[in-house]
Design a protein around this motif. Structure first.
Motif, short mmCIF file in Angstrom:
data_model
loop_
_atom_site.label_atom_id
_atom_site.label_comp_id
_atom_site.label_asym_id
_atom_site.label_seq_id
_atom_site.Cartn_x
_atom_site.Cartn_y
_atom_site.Cartn_z
N THR A 1 43.68 26.76 39.59
CA THR A 1 43.37 26.74 38.16
C THR A 1 44.07 27.86 37.39
O THR A 1 44.08 27.87 36.17
N GLY A 2 44.66 28.80 38.11
CA GLY A 2 45.30 29.91 37.41
C GLY A 2 44.29 30.96 36.95
O GLY A 2 44.54 31.74 36.04
N ILE A 3 43.14 30.98 37.61
CA ILE A 3 42.08 31.94 37.23
C ILE A 3 41.99 33.06 38.27
O ILE A 3 41.58 34.17 37.96
N GLY A 4 42.42 32.73 39.49
CA GLY A 4 42.22 33.65 40.61
C GLY A 4 42.74 35.05 40.37
O GLY A 4 41.99 36.02 40.50
N LEU A 5 44.02 35.18 40.00
CA LEU A 5 44.59 36.52 39.84
C LEU A 5 44.05 37.23 38.60
O LEU A 5 43.95 38.45 38.57
N ALA A 6 43.67 36.43 37.56
CA ALA A 6 43.04 37.04 36.38
C ALA A 6 41.71 37.66 36.79
O ALA A 6 41.36 38.76 36.35
N THR A 7 41.00 36.95 37.65
CA THR A 7 39.71 37.45 38.16
C THR A 7 39.93 38.73 38.99
O THR A 7 39.23 39.72 38.82
N VAL A 8 40.97 38.67 39.86
CA VAL A 8 41.29 39.83 40.70
C VAL A 8 41.61 41.05 39.83
O VAL A 8 41.13 42.16 40.08
N GLN A 9 42.40 40.81 38.79
CA GLN A 9 42.77 41.93 37.91
C GLN A 9 41.53 42.53 37.23
O GLN A 9 41.41 43.74 37.11
N ARG A 10 40.61 41.68 36.82
CA ARG A 10 39.38 42.19 36.19
C ARG A 10 38.57 43.04 37.17
O ARG A 10 38.03 44.08 36.80
N VAL A 11 38.51 42.56 38.41
CA VAL A 11 37.76 43.31 39.43
C VAL A 11 38.41 44.68 39.65
O VAL A 11 37.73 45.72 39.66
N VAL A 12 39.73 44.69 39.81
CA VAL A 12 40.45 45.93 40.07
C VAL A 12 40.27 46.90 38.90
O VAL A 12 40.01 48.09 39.08
N ARG A 13 40.35 46.38 37.67
CA ARG A 13 40.17 47.23 36.49
C ARG A 13 38.75 47.78 36.41
O ARG A 13 38.54 48.91 35.97
N LYS A 14 37.78 46.97 36.81
CA LYS A 14 36.39 47.44 36.82
C LYS A 14 36.24 48.64 37.76
O LYS A 14 35.39 49.49 37.55
N HIS A 15 37.07 48.67 38.79
CA HIS A 15 37.03 49.79 39.74
C HIS A 15 37.83 50.99 39.22
O HIS A 15 37.84 52.04 39.85
N GLY A 16 38.52 50.82 38.08
CA GLY A 16 39.37 51.89 37.56
C GLY A 16 40.75 51.88 38.19
O GLY A 16 41.49 52.85 38.08
N GLY A 17 41.11 50.78 38.83
CA GLY A 17 42.40 50.71 39.52
C GLY A 17 43.41 49.84 38.79
O GLY A 17 43.20 49.42 37.64
N LYS A 18 44.52 49.61 39.46
CA LYS A 18 45.63 48.82 38.89
C LYS A 18 46.06 47.80 39.94
O LYS A 18 45.89 48.01 41.13
N ILE A 19 46.68 46.73 39.46
CA ILE A 19 47.26 45.76 40.40
C ILE A 19 48.63 45.35 39.90
O ILE A 19 48.84 45.26 38.68
N TRP A 20 49.58 45.21 40.82
CA TRP A 20 50.92 44.76 40.45
C TRP A 20 51.50 43.97 41.62
O TRP A 20 51.02 44.10 42.76
N ALA A 21 52.50 43.17 41.29
CA ALA A 21 53.04 42.28 42.32
C ALA A 21 54.55 42.43 42.40
O ALA A 21 55.22 42.70 41.41
N VAL A 22 55.06 42.31 43.62
CA VAL A 22 56.50 42.32 43.86
C VAL A 22 56.82 41.06 44.65
O VAL A 22 56.12 40.73 45.61
N GLY A 23 57.85 40.35 44.21
CA GLY A 23 58.16 39.12 44.94
C GLY A 23 59.59 38.66 44.70
O GLY A 23 60.31 39.21 43.85
N GLU A 24 59.96 37.66 45.48
CA GLU A 24 61.27 37.06 45.33
C GLU A 24 61.11 35.60 45.73
O GLU A 24 60.40 35.30 46.71
N VAL A 25 61.76 34.73 44.99
CA VAL A 25 61.61 33.30 45.26
C VAL A 25 62.02 33.03 46.71
O VAL A 25 63.08 33.49 47.16
#
Lengths: 382, 147
Positions: free
Chosen positions: A343-367
Motif C-alpha cells: 500500500t505504500g504505507i509501510g516505510l511511512a509508518t517506519v519513519q514515524r516510529v523512528v522519529r518518535k524515538h528521536g532517530g533518523k532513517i535513510w536508504a541507500v540502494g541501486e537498481v
C-alpha cells in the motif's frame, strides 16, 4: 765707766724718751687726724653703706624680680617644653593619624573600587533580572500558548480518534457488502454470467479488498502517531529473529539467508519497534523474491561521536537513488503493485516510529543491486 | 442442536444478509434471531417489548453482538446482560469491524467471551463463521439455563 756711761745712757734714754715722747706726741696728733679722717671715711662709708643697702635692696629687688622672672621663665620653659612635648606627641599622633588617614583613604579607595565593581555587578544583575523577567514573561506566554495548543490538540486528537473509529467501522461495512455480494453473484448466478462478467466481479472484489487493505494500513499509521510511547530496554536481536521466523512460516517455500547480529540491545518502545522490524524485514523479504539465494542482513554499528546505527540490507531489486526521498512518503510506491503488492504505507509508518524515538532513517540502494535501510533510535551517542 | 438459538445483533442489513449467508454456507441451521438495535436485543433477551411473553425456556446459545448500534450500543447491551442473572452466563461474541484497541479492552472488561473482526473479504468471513459455529455451537458446553 759705769757711772759716767749710765748717766750718759740715762740721759740718752731720757732724750730718746723725750724724742719718743715728742714723736709720740706728733703721732698722737697724726692719730687724731687719722681718726678724724677715719671718722670722715666712716661717715662716707656709712653713707655708702646706706647707698649699698639701698643698692643691695635694689639688687635684691632686682634679684627678686629676676628670680620671679626666672620662675616665670622656667614655668614658661616648662610650659614650652610641655607644649613641645605636646606638640611632639601631637606630631606623632598626627603621623599616626596621617597613617590611619592614609590607610582609611586606601580602604575608602578600595571600597570605592569595590563599590564601583558592586555597582557594575548590580547593574549587570539588574539587566539580567530584567532579561530574566522578560524571559519569564516569554515563557509564561509560551506556556499559555502551549496550554491552549494542548487543549486544541486534545480536541483534534479526540476528533482523530473518532474519525479513525468511524473509518475503521463504517468504511469497511460497505466494502464487505461489495465483496460479499460480488462473491454471491459469482456463486449463485454463475450460469447467467459469462467469463468476462465473472472476471469483472473478481475485479470488483479485488478493488474492495485492496481498499480494505489501504484502510487498515492508514489506521496502522494513525495508531503509530497516536500511540503512547514507552521507552524500555528491547532485545532487537530476539525481536528480529521472531519476525524472521514469522516470515518463514508465512512463506516456507522461500529460500532466504537471513542473518541478525548478536546482542543488539536498544532503548525504545517494544511495540513500535516490532512494527518497524516487521516492515523493514517484510520489505526485504518481498523485494528479494526471485533472488537465489535471497540474502537479508540486520545489524548494528556503534560510532564514537554519534548514536549507534542499525541497518537492514538485502540483495533484492533495489531502487533508483533519484527517488530515495519518495520512499518514506505515505502511499508512495516505486514498484509495480502487481509484482510487489503493498500500500505504500509501510516505510511511512517506519519513519514515524523512528522519529518518535528521536532517530533518523535513510536508504541507500541501486537498481537490481539491493537496498540498505539505516536508522538510529536516538540523538545521543551511547 | 436446532433448538439452540443464535441472537445476531446487527443494524446493517447487508451484514445481516452476509452473516446469514456465511452461516448457511457452513451448514449451520440453528434459528437465528436478528435484532436491529440494542433495544430489540434486550427485549428479546429479557422477553420484553415486542418479545413480551416469549418463553425463555429455550436459552440463547450464543449472542453475535455488533458494537456500533442505534439507540443502545453493543457495549451497553453487554453490560446489561452481565448485570442480569438470566443472561449473566450467556456466551457473547463481539462481531465487529472495529479493530480499535479500546473497544477490544472494553469488550473483554464487560465480560465478552470472544472478540472477532468481521473481515471485508467474504471468503474470510465464511471461514470465520465456520469456526465460530464449530466452537460455540458444537464444542462449547453452554452454561445450564438458570431462568
Amino acid at each position: 765707766m759705769r757711772g759716767a756711761d749710765l748717766e750718759g745712757r740715762v740721759k740718752d734714754l731720757e732724750n730718746a724718751q723725750k724724742a719718743a715722747m715728742n714723736i709720740l706726741e706728733d703721732f698722737g696728733e697724726e692719730r687724731a687726724r687719722f681718726e678724724h679722717v677715719q671718722m670722715a671715711v666712716f661717715n662716707i662709708l656709712e653713707d655708702f653703706g646706706e647707698e649699698r643697702r639701698r643698692l643691695e635692696g635694689t639688687h635684691s629687688a632686682t634679684l627678686n624680680i629676676l628670680e620671679d622672672f626666672d620662675r616665670e621663665k622656667s614655668v614658661l620653659q616648662n610650659a614650652q617644653r610641655a607644649t613641645l612635648n605636646v606638640l611632639e606627641d601631637f606630631g606623632e599622633e598626627k603621623l599616626r593619624l596621617e597613617k590611619i588617614q592614609r590607610a582609611t583613604f586606601n580602604i575608602l579607595e578600595d571600597l570605592d573600587e569595590e563599590k564601583r565593581k558592586a555597582e557594575a555587578a548590580s547593574e549587570q544583575l539588574r539587566e539580567r533580572i530584567v532579561l530574566l523577567r522578560q524571559a519569564d514573561e516569554e515563557i509564561r506566554k509560551l506556556n499559555e500558548g502551549l496550554k491552549r495548543r494542548a487543549v486544541e490538540l486534545e480536541a483534534i486528537n479526540s476528533e482523530i480518534v473518532s474519525f479513525s473509529y468511524s473509518v475503521s467501522h463504517d468504511l469497511r461495512a460497505p466494502l464487505r457488502a461489495i465483496d460479499g455480494f460480488s462473491q454471491a453473484l459469482i456463486e449463485d448466478y454463475s450460469g447467467q454470467l459469462d467469463d468476462q462478467g465473472k472476471g469483472y466481479l473478481r475485479r470488483v472484489r479485488h478493488g474492495a479488498q485492496r481498499m480494505a487493505l489501504l484502510i487498515d494500513d492508514m489506521l496502522k499509521l494513525s495508531r503509530v502517531t497516536r500511540a503512547e510511547f514507552h521507552r524500555e530496554g528491547v532485545d532487537l536481536t530476539a525481536l528480529a529473529r521472531e519476525v524472521a521466523a514469522e516470515l518463514r512460516r508465512a512463506n516456507p517455500e522461500r529460500e532466504v539467508e537471513l542473518s541478525v547480529d548478536e546482542g543488539l540491545r536498544v532503548q525504545g518502545d517494544a511495540r513500535l519497534l516490532r512494527i518497524t522490524i516487521e516492515n523493514l524485514l517484510g520489505n526485504a523479504w518481498k523485494f528479494t523474491r526471485g533472488r537465489k539465494p535471497a540474502r537479508i542482513e540486520l545489524g548494528g554499528r556503534v560510532h564514537p561521536d554519534g548514536p549507534p546505527t542499525y541497518f537492514v540490507r538485502d540483495n533484492g531489486v533495489g531502487f533508483d537513488m533519484a527517488y530515495a526521498d519518495k520512499l518514506f512518503g505515505a502511499f508512495q510506491r516505486l514498484h509495480d503493485a502487481r509484482e510487489f503488492p503493498g500500500t505504500g504505507i509501510g516505510l511511512a509508518t517506519v519513519q514515524r516510529v523512528v522519529r518518535k524515538h528521536g532517530g533518523k532513517i535513510w536508504a541507500v540502494g541501486e537498481v537490481d543491486k539491493g537496498s540498505t535501510f539505516h536508522f538510529t533510535l536516538s540523538k545521543e551517542a551511547t | 442442536m436446532k433448538d439452540k438459538v443464535i441472537l445476531l445483533v446487527e443494524d446493517n442489513p447487508d451484514d445481516v444478509e452476509l452473516t446469514l449467508r456465511a452461516l448457511k454456507k457452513n451448514n449451520i441451521r440453528n434459528e437465528v434471531v436478528v435484532a436491529k438495535d440494542g433495544v430489540e436485543a434486550l427485549d428479546y433477551l429479557f422477553a420484553t417489548g415486542q418479545y413480551a411473553g416469549r418463553t425463555t425456556a429455550v436459552q440463547t446459545q450464543v449472542v453475535l453482538l455488533d458494537l456500533k448500534l442505534p439507540k443502545v450500543d453493543g457495549l451497553e447491551v453487554l453490560r446489561r446482560m452481565r448485570g442480569d442473572e438470566r443472561t449473566r452466563l450467556v456466551p457473547v461474541v463481539i462481531l465487529t469491524s472495529s479493530k480499535e484497541e479500546q473497544d477490544v479492552i472494553a469488550g473483554y472488561k464487560l465480560g465478552a467471551n470472544s472478540y472477532v473482526l468481521k473481515p471485508v473479504n467474504f471468503d474470510e468471513f465464511v471461514e470465520a463463521a465456520r469456526q465460530l459455529g464449530l466452537y460455540w455451537l458444537l464444542l462449547n458446553e453452554a452454561p445450564p439455563a438458570t431462568a
